[in-house]
Write a protein that holds these residues in place. Sequence first.
Motif, PDB file in Angstrom:
ATOM      1  N   ARG A  15      12.002 -13.259 -14.899  1.00 18.54           N
ATOM      2  CA  ARG A  15      12.445 -12.081 -14.773  1.00 18.54           C
ATOM      3  C   ARG A  15      12.109 -11.677 -13.158  1.00 18.54           C
ATOM      4  O   ARG A  15      13.179 -11.153 -12.445  1.00 18.54           O
ATOM      5  CB  ARG A  15      12.160 -10.909 -15.533  1.00 18.54           C
ATOM      6  N   ALA A  16      11.060 -11.927 -12.681  1.00 18.14           N
ATOM      7  CA  ALA A  16      10.476 -11.606 -11.319  1.00 18.14           C
ATOM      8  C   ALA A  16      11.399 -12.351 -10.482  1.00 18.14           C
ATOM      9  O   ALA A  16      11.912 -11.808  -9.552  1.00 18.14           O
ATOM     10  CB  ALA A  16       9.101 -11.826 -11.227  1.00 18.14           C
TER      11      ALA A  16
ATOM     12  N   VAL B 207      14.755 -10.905 -10.278  1.00 16.31           N
ATOM     13  CA  VAL B 207      14.913  -9.323  -9.362  1.00 16.31           C
ATOM     14  C   VAL B 207      14.590  -9.661  -7.874  1.00 16.31           C
ATOM     15  O   VAL B 207      15.255  -9.163  -6.941  1.00 16.31           O
ATOM     16  CB  VAL B 207      13.569  -8.172  -9.931  1.00 16.31           C
ATOM     17  N   ASN B 208      13.544 -10.402  -7.577  1.00 17.64           N
ATOM     18  CA  ASN B 208      13.174 -10.703  -5.978  1.00 17.64           C
ATOM     19  C   ASN B 208      12.596 -11.782  -6.114  1.00 17.64           C
ATOM     20  O   ASN B 208      11.345 -12.073  -6.158  1.00 17.64           O
ATOM     21  CB  ASN B 208      12.192  -9.476  -5.823  1.00 17.64           C
TER      22      ASN B 208
ATOM     23  N   ALA C 254       9.647 -12.361  -3.152  1.00 15.93           N
ATOM     24  CA  ALA C 254       8.520 -11.727  -3.623  1.00 15.93           C
ATOM     25  C   ALA C 254       7.840 -12.524  -4.945  1.00 15.93           C
ATOM     26  O   ALA C 254       6.472 -12.545  -5.047  1.00 15.93           O
ATOM     27  CB  ALA C 254       8.624 -10.049  -4.101  1.00 15.93           C
TER      28      ALA C 254
ATOM     29  N   THR D  21      21.332  -3.421 -10.681  1.00 13.51           N
ATOM     30  CA  THR D  21      20.253  -4.320  -9.923  1.00 13.51           C
ATOM     31  C   THR D  21      19.993  -5.323 -11.054  1.00 13.51           C
ATOM     32  O   THR D  21      20.595  -5.376 -12.279  1.00 13.51           O
ATOM     33  CB  THR D  21      18.932  -3.385 -10.098  1.00 13.51           C
ATOM     34  N   GLU D  22      19.578  -6.620 -10.430  1.00 12.46           N
ATOM     35  CA  GLU D  22      19.652  -7.718 -11.350  1.00 12.46           C
ATOM     36  C   GLU D  22      18.353  -7.588 -12.437  1.00 12.46           C
ATOM     37  O   GLU D  22      17.073  -7.304 -12.027  1.00 12.46           O
ATOM     38  CB  GLU D  22      19.292  -8.802 -10.315  1.00 12.46           C
ATOM     39  N   GLU D  23      18.548  -7.752 -13.680  1.00 16.19           N
ATOM     40  CA  GLU D  23      17.528  -7.895 -14.587  1.00 16.19           C
ATOM     41  C   GLU D  23      17.946  -8.287 -15.709  1.00 16.19           C
ATOM     42  O   GLU D  23      19.418  -8.204 -16.087  1.00 16.19           O
ATOM     43  CB  GLU D  23      17.300  -6.400 -14.933  1.00 16.19           C
TER      44      GLU D  23
ATOM     45  N   PHE E 176       8.801  -5.621  -8.000  1.00 15.67           N
ATOM     46  CA  PHE E 176       9.879  -5.996  -8.977  1.00 15.67           C
ATOM     47  C   PHE E 176      10.387  -4.455  -9.596  1.00 15.67           C
ATOM     48  O   PHE E 176       9.819  -4.001 -10.440  1.00 15.67           O
ATOM     49  CB  PHE E 176       9.366  -6.925 -10.025  1.00 15.67           C
ATOM     50  N   SER E 177      11.575  -4.250  -9.043  1.00 13.88           N
ATOM     51  CA  SER E 177      11.893  -2.739  -9.062  1.00 13.88           C
ATOM     52  C   SER E 177      12.380  -2.353 -10.672  1.00 13.88           C
ATOM     53  O   SER E 177      12.209  -1.424 -11.041  1.00 13.88           O
ATOM     54  CB  SER E 177      12.806  -2.195  -8.182  1.00 13.88           C
ATOM     55  N   THR E 178      12.811  -3.232 -11.402  1.00 12.51           N
ATOM     56  CA  THR E 178      13.528  -3.032 -12.574  1.00 12.51           C
ATOM     57  C   THR E 178      12.297  -3.510 -13.711  1.00 12.51           C
ATOM     58  O   THR E 178      12.637  -3.343 -14.832  1.00 12.51           O
ATOM     59  CB  THR E 178      14.730  -4.037 -12.983  1.00 12.51           C
ATOM     60  N   MET E 179      11.231  -3.820 -13.332  1.00 12.85           N
ATOM     61  CA  MET E 179      10.133  -4.138 -14.240  1.00 12.85           C
ATOM     62  C   MET E 179       8.959  -2.834 -14.223  1.00 12.85           C
ATOM     63  O   MET E 179       8.983  -2.289 -13.181  1.00 12.85           O
ATOM     64  CB  MET E 179       9.476  -5.429 -13.949  1.00 12.85           C
TER      65      MET E 179
END
Lengths: 338, 247
Positions: free
Chosen positions: A214-215, A218-219, A222, A335-337, B88-91
């Motif tokens: 998932r990370a 999202v990014n 990072a 947002t990507e999730e 990780f903004s959605t986590m």
Amino acid sequence: MPRFFQRRPVRIIGIALIVAVLLIASLALGSLKHYSPQNYIQLILDGLRAGSIYALMAMGFVVVYSVTGIINFAQGEFVMLGAMICLSVDAMNLPLSPALKMIAAIAAGVLLTTGIGILMERLTIYPARRSSAVTLIIITIGVTITLRAAALLIWGADPHVLPAFTTLALEDRIFRFGGVMIQAQSLWIWATLAVILILLYVFLQRTLIGKALRACAVNRRAAQLMGINPSRMSMLAFALAAALGAVGGIVLGPVTRPIYDMGVMLGLRGFVAAIIGGLVSVPGVVVGGLLLGVIENLAAGVTDPAFKSVVSFIILIAILLLRPQGILGGGEKSTEEL
Amino acid sequence: MLKLEKVNAFYGRIQALRGISLHVAEGEIVAVIGSNGAGKSTLLNTISGMIPARGGQIVFAGRPIAGLPPEKIVRLGISQVPERRQIFSTMSVMDNLILGAYHRYGRDGRQAVERDLDFVFEIFPRLQERIGQTAGTLSGGEQQMLALGRGWMAKPRLLLMDEPSLGLAPLMAREIFRVSGRLRERGTTILVVEQNAHAALALADRAYVMEEGQVVLEGKSSDLASDQRVQKAYLGKATTPPSSPSP
């Protein structure tokens, strides 16, 4: 029109209006055929069955897209491979009871297809990983054609059969409720979808490797700084997508006649389901898949079965025109999730 | 501990680093100050492997690291707190911190990671209160705390901090710098890049001044803080924290 359509209240009213018009139209068309409520329930149930397969495929699209930014057009071929490998192993002369043989065949279908997914990523995507997304997407189309041609060579151009899970024979058990019929295989399909959803949820939310996946979605930069290897995650995403596709193909096997090019139309529908769901959320695309299955089946039922494949094209074009970010995707910017 | 020798690097087509040489000794806090576009962020990204070094040498703990991918470099003990946080903004807050320690689960084990979590919550009690909250809903200051906590969860020997005060209220920026001091007491060496020269020079032992991809001045922070050129170019303007984001 598109910007107008993005304002939330307008969007909700708009969608409600379209749904209402379509409902009235299908009821009107259905009454021409003297449909009873049971007929509609039957159509919806059959639609939910097909939709479950679309949902499984759409999850595969989402996992790969979120992590790598690639639309993997080979997703439909994973479905075909799952079904074909499963039925081939089941047809082998193994010293096993029919039930055990079926279990072995299912395991072989899922594992081998997953292996093919991993090989595909390592052999075609990984060497080109620094290329643009468009290049990589075209590569997946190339893989699609290759896999389909290989399937034609191995399994021939004729449709095959896979026995139903309950009876382990071609005739499936059928449950009747009033005028509504449900095949036992439908129950297998729904149960599979439910189990897969729970497993995927646990994997993505509760395990370290799922969180890393998932990370990456999202990014990615990072995630790399955290020590997560993006190319490993890309491989994992393809493996997951292949497994999801194979499971879909295997549970679908007994209710269709698996054929080497079944991935074409299935892949398209899985893609449409993923688009309806906004391409980045698993729950979104599951709803998208089920919705597509029901709409398609209702539309074909009240008009003509030949319309079935037209429906997904119409939906695809309508969504790409009106809401490229998906109907169920977030308002302004999703947002990507996963 | 870290030594750069004549390192070049490009940001797109622009040469952002022109033969940079600098060193950081164990236990030090070293600041790099300079204006927008001086190449400070590129410097950190080159050390962490996000941008490839073109020529020159980067040696960390006696080992050349130029050319290694970021996921290897973090395993060697360099962790970067990236510019504008990149959480990780959605986590959840917890998941962000856990991912900071991603590569340590196999090496150090779950218990070691949990002990370090406790330390992060001790220095940032606010994060513990918001443990299950989605990271993107935190305030800017809390997000910076999270980014710093996440970077530290890698248990780095060298922590790279990119503009930690960017976009923060002065009070919050001070809090972040105070905690950086505490991390050093824990044995973490820190290389911090800042536009806020005041705060950076107050925190650091030594500092470098960068202009157009080159080091133009270096020395002890106290010496630089009293240097006329530095005062004129950076401290005069920097009494109020800059609010414009850098590229």
